[in-house]
Enzyme design. Structure first.
Site, mmCIF file in Angstrom:
data_model
loop_
_atom_site.group_PDB
_atom_site.id
_atom_site.type_symbol
_atom_site.label_atom_id
_atom_site.label_comp_id
_atom_site.label_asym_id
_atom_site.label_seq_id
_atom_site.Cartn_x
_atom_site.Cartn_y
_atom_site.Cartn_z
ATOM 1 N N ASP A 215 -1.611 -0.436 -0.505
ATOM 2 C CA ASP A 215 -0.500 0.388 -0.029
ATOM 3 C C ASP A 215 -0.997 1.494 0.912
ATOM 4 O OD1 ASP A 215 2.052 1.392 0.270
ATOM 5 O OD2 ASP A 215 1.927 2.648 -1.516
ATOM 6 N N ASP A 218 -1.718 -0.018 5.172
ATOM 7 C CA ASP A 218 -0.733 -0.133 6.262
ATOM 8 C C ASP A 218 -0.670 1.163 7.071
ATOM 9 O OD1 ASP A 218 0.456 1.190 4.141
ATOM 10 O OD2 ASP A 218 2.263 -0.042 4.087
ATOM 11 N N ASP A 236 7.861 0.834 4.278
ATOM 12 C CA ASP A 236 6.782 1.161 3.348
ATOM 13 C C ASP A 236 7.353 1.881 2.125
ATOM 14 O OD1 ASP A 236 4.305 1.641 2.239
ATOM 15 O OD2 ASP A 236 3.642 3.077 3.760
ATOM 16 N N ASP A 240 8.189 0.261 -1.715
ATOM 17 C CA ASP A 240 7.542 0.920 -2.855
ATOM 18 C C ASP A 240 8.536 1.151 -3.988
ATOM 19 O OD1 ASP A 240 5.152 0.952 -1.554
ATOM 20 O OD2 ASP A 240 5.154 3.098 -1.108
HETATM 21 O O1 C5P Z 1 -1.293 5.756 4.185
HETATM 22 P P1 C5P Z 1 0.150 5.478 3.892
HETATM 23 O O2 C5P Z 1 0.508 4.035 3.829
HETATM 24 O O3 C5P Z 1 0.622 6.221 2.688
HETATM 25 O O4 C5P Z 1 0.925 6.106 5.135
HETATM 26 C C1 C5P Z 1 2.297 6.007 5.267
HETATM 27 C C2 C5P Z 1 2.659 6.280 6.716
HETATM 28 O O5 C5P Z 1 2.035 5.312 7.572
HETATM 29 C C3 C5P Z 1 4.116 6.160 7.045
HETATM 30 O O6 C5P Z 1 4.805 7.359 6.817
HETATM 31 C C4 C5P Z 1 4.117 5.799 8.524
HETATM 32 O O7 C5P Z 1 3.897 6.938 9.323
HETATM 33 C C5 C5P Z 1 2.901 4.915 8.631
HETATM 34 N N1 C5P Z 1 3.254 3.489 8.512
HETATM 35 C C6 C5P Z 1 3.761 2.800 9.602
HETATM 36 N N2 C5P Z 1 4.057 1.465 9.507
HETATM 37 C C7 C5P Z 1 3.906 0.814 8.328
HETATM 38 C C8 C5P Z 1 3.402 1.509 7.207
HETATM 39 C C9 C5P Z 1 3.095 2.840 7.331
HETATM 40 O O8 C5P Z 1 3.947 3.380 10.668
HETATM 41 N N3 C5P Z 1 4.217 -0.491 8.242
HETATM 42 CA CA CA Z 2 4.163 0.623 0.350
HETATM 43 CA CA CA Z 3 1.724 2.544 2.563
#
Ligand code: C5P
Ligand code: CA
Ligand code: CA
Ligand code: MPG
Ligand code: MPG
Length: 345
Positions: A215, A218, A236, A240
């Site tokens: 998690d 990404d 994301d 979750d």
């Molecule tokens: O590191 P973590 O996954 O917790 O970070 C979450 C952030 O990463 C989101 O708020 C977003 O800015 C970015 N993100 C994204 N595209 C995804 C997943 C996360 O831009 N598919």
């Molecule tokens: Ca997630």
């Molecule tokens: Ca994530």
């Protein structure tokens, strides 16, 4: 027009974690509103409303930098560039270095600390290490997420997820693909809780902890390769919530075979998981800043909840995990309601 003049260097052609160092300076400056021009030796200087001159080859690590006014750009004691105003144009007569010196003599200028690393062939390994560490959701990295990383994310998950992201950096995998993969891993883990054997439970617990680690990947890949998107951030978070529910639902279904009252506990644990996420996200939506309230808070963020489930599976004591999530999560939800009322913001 805001103009960034970056003294070119051979080293900008090197690749680091999936992108050239040229892109790694160009994109952040473009995001800060500058038109970026690389130059060799001397250069002409067209009229602009502000000038950013980067003299030393650097990798900028800080995210979401704001650049305005007259500034000396400083990192750990070395100056790597200058930010000048419109009037700089009058100082320019063909010799950029002389123009910089005259401008500095005539104008008062403040220093702005920016987290950056000086680039050289010798410190590429260090640069890579620092670049990876700049991806974690911590204050020092200049990110403004809904939450900063919880205790398990900081001490355990990020150590592993950053290694996975380092491996993924050179591959054509998108953040959204990792988001969906991470979710699918949680579905597999959840299903294994239904098999009611210790071995299946143990494997399920390990898979849930792996899901918690992935998690992080990404977001790391999104930040590393400048591929962040609003939809990705939303997906994301939303997946979750589905995963939180599914995991607790399957554990509860399994526990309920000995006592139907576990449904009460599971219901409260599922609600607690939602309310912890919701109070944080709603805070960000309304107050438009990272949720970071109070010096005393119960650490029951998602990384911690999933780690409790991992421990509960290992010790064949998942009821304890679910009780802790139900009790601590709901108490922390109430605490936030009270603490925020009197918080100075
Ligand atoms: O590191 P973590 O996954 O917790 O970070 C979450 C952030 O990463 C989101 O708020 C977003 O800015 C970015 N993100 C994204 N595209 C995804 C997943 C996360 O831009 N598919
Ligand atoms: Ca997630
Ligand atoms: Ca994530
Ligand atoms: C199964 C017990 C399940 C009962 C659940 C009790 C709920 C406990 C705590 C919730 C507290 C939430 C705080 C609320 C705040 C609201 C704002 O089964 C009992 C047997 O051993 C099974 O064989 O123990 C057993
Ligand atoms: C279960 C082996 C597990 C090792 C037992 C050690 C238990 C020690 C302390 C428990 C503390 C609980 C902490 C949990 C934290 C939760 C938040 O069991 C082996 C079954 O019998 C198979 O059905 O093999 C088995």
């Amino acid at each position: 027009m805001k103009l960034a003049l970056v003294r070119d260097s051979e080293i900008y052609n090197r690749k680091l974690l999936g992108l050239t160092l040229r892109d790694r300076i160009k994109v952040p400056l473009e995001r800060a509103g500058f038109k970026v021009r690389f130059f060799n030796g001397d250069t002409s200087v067209e009229r602009a409303e502000s000038y950013l001159i980067i003299n030393e080859p650097v990798l900028i690590l800080e995210r979401d930098i704001e650049l305005n006014g007259r500034k000396l750009l400083v990192s750990d004691g070395f100056t790597f560039g200058y930010l000048f105003e419109e009037d700089f144009h009058a100082f320019f007569d063909g010799d950029l270095q002389m123009a910089i010196e005259r401008y500095l003599q005539r104008n008062s200028i403040e220093a702005q600390q920016i987290w950056a690393v000086k680039l050289s062939d010798e410190n590429l390994k260090l640069s890579e290490k620092l670049l990876l560490s700049s991806l974690v959701k911590a204050k020092r990295t200049g990110l403004k997420p809904a939450y900063y990383d919880g205790i398990i994310a900081r001490t355990l998950n990020r150590r592993i997820s950053l290694r996975i992201s380092k491996y993924l950096a050179d591959r054509n995998v998108t953040p959204n693909q990792i988001t969906v993969l991470s979710f699918l891993i949680s579905v597999i883990g959840s299903a294994l809780f239904l098999l009611n054997s210790y071995l299946a439970t143990l494997i399920a617990g390990i898979i849930i902890q792996l899901h918690s680690i992935i998690d992080g990947c990404d977001g790391e890949i999104a930040r590393l390769k400048f591929m962040e998107s609003k939809y990705g951030a939303w997906l994301d978070g939303v997946l979750d919530r589905y995963a939180d529910f599914l995991i607790i639902f399957c554990i509860t279904l399994s526990l309920s075979q000995t006592n139907g009252l576990y449904w009460v506990l599971g219901f409260l644990a599922a609600f607690a998981s939602f309310i912890i996420a919701y109070t944080g996200d709603k805070y960000v939506a309304v107050y438009r800043q990272t949720y970071n309230s109070g010096s005393f808070k119960i650490p029951i963020t998602r990384d911690v909840r999933l780690f409790l489930i991992f421990l509960g599976a290992v010790f064949n004591a998942l009821a304890i995990s679910v009780i802790l999530i139900a009790v601590l999560g709901n108490i922390e939800g109430l605490r936030r309601i009270i603490a925020l009322r009197s918080a100075k913001l």
